[in-house]
Design an enzyme around this catalytic site. Structure first.
Site, PDB file in Angstrom:
ATOM      1  N   HIS A  37     -25.933 -18.125  28.297  1.00 49.59           N
ATOM      2  CA  HIS A  37     -25.369 -17.483  29.493  1.00 49.59           C
ATOM      3  C   HIS A  37     -26.060 -18.000  30.756  1.00 49.59           C
ATOM      4  O   HIS A  37     -25.419 -18.243  31.781  1.00 49.59           O
ATOM      5  CB  HIS A  37     -25.599 -15.964  29.446  1.00 49.59           C
ATOM      6  N   ARG A 187     -24.330 -12.416  19.307  1.00 47.22           N
ATOM      7  CA  ARG A 187     -24.137 -11.925  17.932  1.00 47.22           C
ATOM      8  C   ARG A 187     -25.215 -12.438  16.972  1.00 47.22           C
ATOM      9  O   ARG A 187     -25.383 -11.863  15.897  1.00 47.22           O
ATOM     10  CB  ARG A 187     -22.762 -12.321  17.404  1.00 47.22           C
TER      11      ARG A 187
END
Ligand code: PAF
Length: 279
Positions: A37, A187
């Site tokens: 990110h 995840r």
């Protein structure tokens, strides 16, 4: 760094910047940020004087039996990471979220969202295109950055932006990997220690297929079988392995032109995706 919970608040901040001539870059996320990110933040910064990150675990892109409830969340940690990367504003919608209780309007992309994850996760891309539309209307960025790990999502969003004339330039940034090759994903933190050891098989399989491609193999079935074998041998359960056109996402039985070799597989209860470009 500003932290905004309300739609009007972030709109006012961004329109103030715009009046002063700033260009606004936007990185939509579901939080639990990692280096992948943060690399998108860096990409946004290349062409923008202000960068906004949104953090919102969007319920409408999860199916009934998917991991919405267990999706990792840690907004305090996310804020610290954003601050450390020079983000100008974090938009973190409050508990009521972005949807009215009687929300009934959806944005549908009807072609690129059908294969691959669209087949395994019905309704997923409807949730993505709808929330990205809402976020684009709220933040009104000049540039929005998405990750190549979610290759299909990036293509679907690009198509939506083109078809619906959003005044946004979509940038797709490269995958960031852990030292053992596993593509960074929030995840990954849902994996047990043992599953985490086995999950790099996704990239090992894709790399083995890429090596076969470099050695001259052009048949999709043979290249996909390489990935399936490596992932299965590591105890993963393959959802799909497909070689598809990089533009249309249609199956490419023989490798001619730009393609993406995409894989989705389960390690325990966690479904991971990855891809490489071939051709
Ligand atoms: O890629 C994600 O994290 C999400 O799908 C996105 C684009 C933030 C929409 O919820």
């Amino acid at each position: 760094m500003r932290v905004c919970r309300g739609i009007q608040e972030i709109r006012d901040i961004v329109s103030g910047w715009r009046r002063r001539g700033d260009r606004v870059g936007f990185v939509p996320t579901m939080g639990y940020l990692h280096e992948g990110h943060l690399s998108l933040v860096d990409w946004a910064r290349k062409s923008s004087s202000r960068v906004v990150v949104s953090i919102y675990v969007n319920p409408t892109q999860f199916g009934a039996n998917e991991d919405y409830g267990r999706y990792p969340r840690d907004p305090d940690r996310d804020e610290v990471l954003c601050l450390s990367r020079g983000v100008d504003a974090v938009f973190y919608p409050d508990e009521e979220g972005l949807y009215a209780p009687d929300h009934s309007t959806w944005v549908l992309e009807e072609c690129l969202s059908q294969p691959l994850c669209g087949r395994s996760r019905p309704g997923h891309f409807r949730g993505v295109t709808t929330v990205v539309t809402k976020l684009f209307h709220i933040v009104q960025p000049d540039v929005a950055v998405f990750g190549q790990k979610d290759a299909q999502q990036a293509l679907v969003v690009q198509r939506m932006v083109r078809d619906l004339d959003f005044p946004v330039r979509v940038v797709v940034a490269p995958i960031v990997r852990e030292p053992d090759g596993l593509a960074m994903s929030s995840r990954n933190t849902l994996l047990s220690g043992d599953e985490r050891q086995r999950a790099p098989a996704l990239f090992r399989g894709l790399s083995a297929a890429a090596a076969r491609y470099d050695a001259g193999e052009r048949e999709a079935a043979a290249l996909c079988a390489v990935v399936t074998d490596v992932v299965t041998a590591a105890g993963g359960t393959v959802d799909y392995v497909e070689l598809v056109s990089r533009e249309t996402l249609r199956p490419a039985p023989r490798l001619e032109g730009p393609t993406v070799l995409a894989v989705a597989a389960w390690f325990g209860r966690t479904r991971l995706i990855d891809n490489v470009f071939l051709g």
